[in-house]
Design an enzyme around this catalytic site. Structure first.
Site, mmCIF file in Angstrom:
data_model
loop_
_atom_site.group_PDB
_atom_site.id
_atom_site.type_symbol
_atom_site.label_atom_id
_atom_site.label_comp_id
_atom_site.label_asym_id
_atom_site.label_seq_id
_atom_site.Cartn_x
_atom_site.Cartn_y
_atom_site.Cartn_z
ATOM 1 N N ASP A 46 0.870 -1.172 0.000
ATOM 2 C CA ASP A 46 0.000 0.000 0.000
ATOM 3 C C ASP A 46 0.902 1.216 0.000
ATOM 4 O O ASP A 46 2.076 1.131 0.363
ATOM 5 C CB ASP A 46 -0.896 0.004 1.249
ATOM 6 N N ASP A 56 2.945 2.444 -4.442
ATOM 7 C CA ASP A 56 2.027 3.347 -5.127
ATOM 8 C C ASP A 56 1.807 2.742 -6.510
ATOM 9 O O ASP A 56 2.742 2.664 -7.312
ATOM 10 C CB ASP A 56 2.645 4.738 -5.228
ATOM 11 N N ASN A 83 -5.919 -4.952 -6.143
ATOM 12 C CA ASN A 83 -7.078 -4.493 -5.374
ATOM 13 C C ASN A 83 -7.148 -2.984 -5.223
ATOM 14 O O ASN A 83 -8.239 -2.427 -5.166
ATOM 15 C CB ASN A 83 -7.042 -5.143 -3.990
ATOM 16 N N TYR A 148 -16.171 6.061 -13.384
ATOM 17 C CA TYR A 148 -16.006 4.853 -12.578
ATOM 18 C C TYR A 148 -16.488 3.631 -13.345
ATOM 19 O O TYR A 148 -15.810 2.597 -13.384
ATOM 20 C CB TYR A 148 -16.763 5.005 -11.263
ATOM 21 N N LYS A 152 -13.940 0.532 -14.553
ATOM 22 C CA LYS A 152 -14.204 -0.802 -14.019
ATOM 23 C C LYS A 152 -14.615 -1.773 -15.133
ATOM 24 O O LYS A 152 -14.268 -2.952 -15.095
ATOM 25 C CB LYS A 152 -15.266 -0.736 -12.927
ATOM 26 N N THR A 183 -16.758 -0.157 3.565
ATOM 27 C CA THR A 183 -15.309 -0.036 3.456
ATOM 28 C C THR A 183 -14.951 1.439 3.583
ATOM 29 O O THR A 183 -15.829 2.306 3.662
ATOM 30 C CB THR A 183 -14.819 -0.598 2.106
#
Length: 264
Positions: A46, A56, A83, A148, A152, A183
């Site tokens: 992460d 990154d 992810n 988005y 996706k 989340t």
């Protein structure tokens, strides 16, 4: 679109070497715990604190360092989980080009960079499993979420292509398409369309589904050999509606579009 492959009779693998991006929190952290509980060894990456390795996903240098770390530590990789991602969107006349470029570089090209980094290794070793986390938005496309939805959907297409290219090398690819679940994804939300942001935040906050539940379904889908993992009932219902009742699906989506416009 085929969503499953024939389930194999082989036992569920354990002891795998797994790299997960965006693993300091949210679904990434839940996936890390789920893999670890299986007996797998997980490298949590992460750009935020709390990871085993800083990564990154927009940085070619960071990806190269991650590959070097994997080779020096493990000598190979069994599962790559792309992810990491951000939330965004906005109606077509409100979302800026800069917003489109930002979300594309992270949510699409982050996965592309991961593939470019590790596919040569996976092909050489003749085994592996790639898991790309997309979204229900990759399959069904609500109003107000053009950028988005587009990135996706691109991840879904990229994953199918990956599966076709790498099958001959013993490498599998799955794409994960969940609906809204609880989340911290909304912490990353950017965009000028405040009404859309309000709707998305409410759907995430009020979802009855946890990241841990999604993670469990992801591993179960991998076990079953699914190429498209739709891990929750809400997502499966929306996808089924689009496939089987396009008129009804369009009516639902256009009603949502009208509601968004009424919000201002």
């Amino acid at each position: 679109m085929e969503t499953t492959q024939e389930t194999t009779a082989n036992p569920v693998p354990t002891g795998r070497r797994v790299l997960i991006t965006g693993a300091a929190s949210g679904l990434g952290a839940a996936l890390a715990e789920a893999f670890t509980a299986r007996g797998d060894t997980v490298l949590r990456t992460d750009r935020a604190e709390g990871a085993d390795l800083r990564l990154d996903i927009t940085s070619d240098d960071d990806w190269a360092r991650a590959r070097d770390h994997v080779m020096e530590t493990w000598g190979g990789l069994d599962v790559l989980v792309n992810n990491a991602g951000v939330a965004g969107g906005g109606r077509l006349d409100r979302a800026t080009i800069e917003e489109w470029q930002w979300i594309t570089d992270i949510n699409l090209f982050g996965a592309v960079r991961g593939l470019r980094t590790f596919v040569p290794l996976l092909k050489e070793q003749g085994s592996g499993h790639i898991v790309n986390v997309a979204s229900l938005a990759g399959l069904v496309h609500p109003a107000g979420m053009g950028s988005y939805n587009a990135v996706k959907a691109a991840v879904v297409a990229l994953s199918e292509t990956t599966g076709h290219e790498l099958a001959a090398y013993g490498v599998r690819c799955s794409v994960v398409c969940p609906s809204y679940f609880r989340t911290n994804l909304m912490d990353s939300l950017q965009g000028a369309d405040a009404a859309l942001g309000e709707v998305m935040s409410s759907l995430v906050t009020n979802s009855p589904i946890s990241a841990e539940q999604i993670a469990a379904e992801v591993l179960a889908g991998m076990d079953r050999g699914e190429e498209v993992i739709i891990p929750d009932e809400a997502a499966r219902g929306a996808w089924s509606l689009k496939q089987n009742d396009r008129v009804g699906y369009d009516a639902v989506m256009r009603k949502q579009a009208a509601k968004l416009d009424r919000m201002g």
